[in-house]
Write a protein that holds these residues in place. Structure first.
Motif, PDB file in Angstrom:
ATOM      1  N   SER A  77       0.829  -1.208   0.000  1.00 15.27           N
ATOM      2  CA  SER A  77       0.000   0.000   0.000  1.00 15.27           C
ATOM      3  C   SER A  77       0.862   1.256   0.000  1.00 15.27           C
ATOM      4  CB  SER A  77      -0.924   0.006   1.220  1.00 15.27           C
ATOM      5  OG  SER A  77      -0.174   0.017   2.414  1.00 15.27           O
ATOM      6  N   VAL A  97      -1.584   1.417  -5.003  1.00 18.79           N
ATOM      7  CA  VAL A  97      -0.962   0.149  -4.634  1.00 18.79           C
ATOM      8  C   VAL A  97       0.275  -0.014  -5.506  1.00 18.79           C
ATOM      9  CG1 VAL A  97      -1.218  -2.355  -4.554  1.00 18.79           C
ATOM     10  CG2 VAL A  97      -3.163  -0.894  -3.972  1.00 18.79           C
ATOM     11  N   ILE A 101      -4.780   2.973   1.627  1.00 18.74           N
ATOM     12  CA  ILE A 101      -5.063   1.565   1.332  1.00 18.74           C
ATOM     13  C   ILE A 101      -4.683   0.770   2.577  1.00 18.74           C
ATOM     14  CG2 ILE A 101      -4.544  -0.418  -0.130  1.00 18.74           C
ATOM     15  CD1 ILE A 101      -6.034   1.795  -1.571  1.00 18.74           C
ATOM     16  N   ILE A 123      -4.919  -5.442   1.362  1.00 19.05           N
ATOM     17  CA  ILE A 123      -4.702  -5.907  -0.010  1.00 19.05           C
ATOM     18  C   ILE A 123      -4.799  -7.427  -0.017  1.00 19.05           C
ATOM     19  CG2 ILE A 123      -3.058  -6.044  -1.930  1.00 19.05           C
ATOM     20  CD1 ILE A 123      -1.781  -3.470  -0.855  1.00 19.05           C
ATOM     21  N   ALA A 152      -8.185  -4.244  -3.174  1.00 23.60           N
ATOM     22  CA  ALA A 152      -7.627  -3.301  -2.206  1.00 23.60           C
ATOM     23  C   ALA A 152      -8.774  -2.582  -1.500  1.00 23.60           C
ATOM     24  CB  ALA A 152      -6.722  -2.287  -2.903  1.00 23.60           C
TER      25      ALA A 152
END
Length: 213
Positions: A6, A11, A32, A35, A46
């Motif tokens: 992240s 990402v 984020i 994931i 995500a």
């Protein structure tokens, strides 16, 4: 072969040997927080959002690095995104004490459940993709039927606020952790003659860590 990390509003996908950065997957979410790759490596999910504004779940074609779907939900970030081993569903936790479940192929929200009494910070599906476990600051690790969203039972005895969960790669065994700094390893299934919400499914309690898990 690849590792997804992240970043700020994106990402970052690296080769696992550290040789190079291969993709930058940019969404709207400022943060984020979770994931997950599908088992076949074709899909990346995500979950995150922008605090006090919106939550976002991003569905990516992991091979091509192209967006498939985006779902916005609640007025805060989402946590603990996980994808079922069969690739059919995605679960995320939210600050409104709910778990939202999506169809991976379409990005459509199938249902949300409100069995928790505080923020839901983690989730993981069982080996057969028919159930998942969600953990919350309300101290409970709850087993949910992935098809209907029906609550089945608690995995654990309530001890401390829970923030994280992971599953054994090949077994329905989970490890949960939180504020008391102890990781607890549980079976997802209990003998039929045992009482629900006792601690008979506890396999072991691991060493206390240096900080909250």
């Amino acid at each position: 072969q690849r590792i997804a990390v992240s970043g700020n509003r994106e990402v970052l996908v690296h080769m696992a040997d550290g040789s190079k950065l291969v993709q930058r997957l940019a969404g709207k979410a400022e943060r984020i927080l979770a994931i997950a790759y599908s088992t076949d490596g074709n899909t990346l999910v995500a979950g995150g959002g922008t605090p006090a504004q919106f939550g976002e779940v991003q569905f990516w074609d992991a091979r091509a690095g192209k967006p498939l779907h985006t779902a916005r939900l609640t007025n805060d970030t989402v946590f603990g995104a996980s994808i079922a081993p069969d690739g059919s569903r995605v679960a995320v936790g939210a600050t409104d004490n709910t778990v939202h479940v999506f169809e991976t192929k379409s990005g459509k929200e199938l249902y949300k459940i409100g069995n928790h009494e505080n923020w839901v910070l983690g989730s993981v599906f069982g080996v057969d993709s028919k159930r998942f476990v969600s953990v919350s600051k309300d101290r409970a690790a709850k087993i949910i039927d992935a098809s209907s969203g029906a609550f089945l039972e608690n995995v654990n005895v309530l001890r401390t606020e829970l923030t994280s969960i992971a599953r054994h790669p090949k077994k329905d065994v989970v490890v949960i952790g939180g504020d008391d700094r102890y990781p607890y390893v549980y079976n997802m299934d209990r003998p039929k003659n045992m009482k629900i919400a006792d601690d008979t499914t506890l396999i072991r309690k691991l060493d206390r860590q240096d900080g909250p898990i």
